[in-house]
Design an enzyme around this catalytic site. Sequence first.
Site, PDB file in Angstrom:
ATOM      1  N   HIS A  43       0.831  -1.209   0.000  1.00  0.00           N
ATOM      2  CA  HIS A  43       0.000   0.000   0.000  1.00  0.00           C
ATOM      3  C   HIS A  43       0.866   1.260   0.000  1.00  0.00           C
ATOM      4  O   HIS A  43       0.526   2.261  -0.641  1.00  0.00           O
ATOM      5  CB  HIS A  43      -0.918   0.016   1.216  1.00  0.00           C
ATOM      6  CG  HIS A  43      -2.035  -0.986   1.143  1.00  0.00           C
ATOM      7  ND1 HIS A  43      -2.873  -1.087   0.059  1.00  0.00           N
ATOM      8  CD2 HIS A  43      -2.448  -1.926   2.017  1.00  0.00           C
ATOM      9  CE1 HIS A  43      -3.758  -2.046   0.259  1.00  0.00           C
ATOM     10  NE2 HIS A  43      -3.517  -2.577   1.449  1.00  0.00           N
ATOM     11  N   CYS A 162       3.360  -9.990  11.784  1.00  0.00           N
ATOM     12  CA  CYS A 162       2.206  -9.268  11.240  1.00  0.00           C
ATOM     13  C   CYS A 162       1.086 -10.217  10.851  1.00  0.00           C
ATOM     14  O   CYS A 162       0.026 -10.213  11.447  1.00  0.00           O
ATOM     15  CB  CYS A 162       2.607  -8.401  10.044  1.00  0.00           C
ATOM     16  SG  CYS A 162       1.204  -7.487   9.337  1.00  0.00           S
TER      17      CYS A 162
END
Length: 360
Positions: A43, A162
């Site tokens: 992103h 993550c």
Amino acid sequence: MKAAVLFEAKQPLEIREVQVDKPGAHEVLIRTVACGVCRSDLHFVDGAYPTPLPGIPGHEAAGIVEAVGSEVRTVKPGDAVVTCLSAFCGHCEFCVTGRMSLCIANDVKRPRGSTPRLSMDGQPVHQMLNLSAYAEMMLVHEHACVAIDPDMPLDRAALLGCAVTTGAGAVFNTTDVTPGETVCVVGCGGIGLAAVNAARIAGAGKIIALDPVPEKRALAEKLGATHSYDATAENVVAEVVELTRGGVHHAIEAVGREASAKTAVNVLRRGGTATILGMMPLASGVALSALDLLSGKKLQGGLMGSNRFPVDIPRLVDFYLRGLLDLDTIIAERLPLSRINEAFDELRKGDAARSVITFD
């Protein structure tokens, strides 16, 4: 040290020599062993989310402690560690009320005007998400890493930073799945697959995986999904509702698209909860209709699996070492840092689960 530097959004990362400073009083210098390639980094690389540049992405990592600051007591040189982007200060309102993943205090960063942790040709290089792990070394605050069992393979341990913390944490922390309840996971990338695996560990009843890629659905079934469907099929919501006799108790969205978030809401039974994990475009939104509200449906976010990572990550390591958590299946390939742009290209295609950058 060598690092993959992002100079401009929508441009390839460049492998450059970057200088890393010595640890401050509460800092830890870590030799990076492995770092997962996560869509959250994409992103920033593709410009969907803003970030100061030049910077070094990478936030899903594991390594070995090389040096520590004078006040560090939680880790020592030689320790195997997993890093986590949700570094916490330990004394703000969020931290003291047990919501450490929401901490945004500046205490974990160097004060303005201080020597930067990372630099190149005398100029600062921005540290992205408190870590910048696409580099041979990481210099982080002590509250951005945790020591783990040295028997844990570090290429698998990196995923805990993550994908697994977010996906499994959504099951264990954010939704608090009760044994026997039904769970639907929308999107079977690294985070979604971790959520499927965690739902099995938590004792969920039917575990339904939705993804347009057949290979990913097969991985989800290997990890514990009892049923899987093409997420783009016209009647997929109706099939899930029929299978579960009214909808699921918990729907977990792990893609980051409005359509998949809407699917998560639509497969819920009365009183069910949709948890959105994916990073949607900043202008996006997801909502409950008036009828959804009257049906007692709930909608929530789940930042980084609502983690308390100094406790959660060692427990996840234990799950792996005991054969409960399957991280091997999630890893699609291992690549050197020099192939980081290829890894992002594969991530854009969306066909594979998780690529891991390894440092020899």
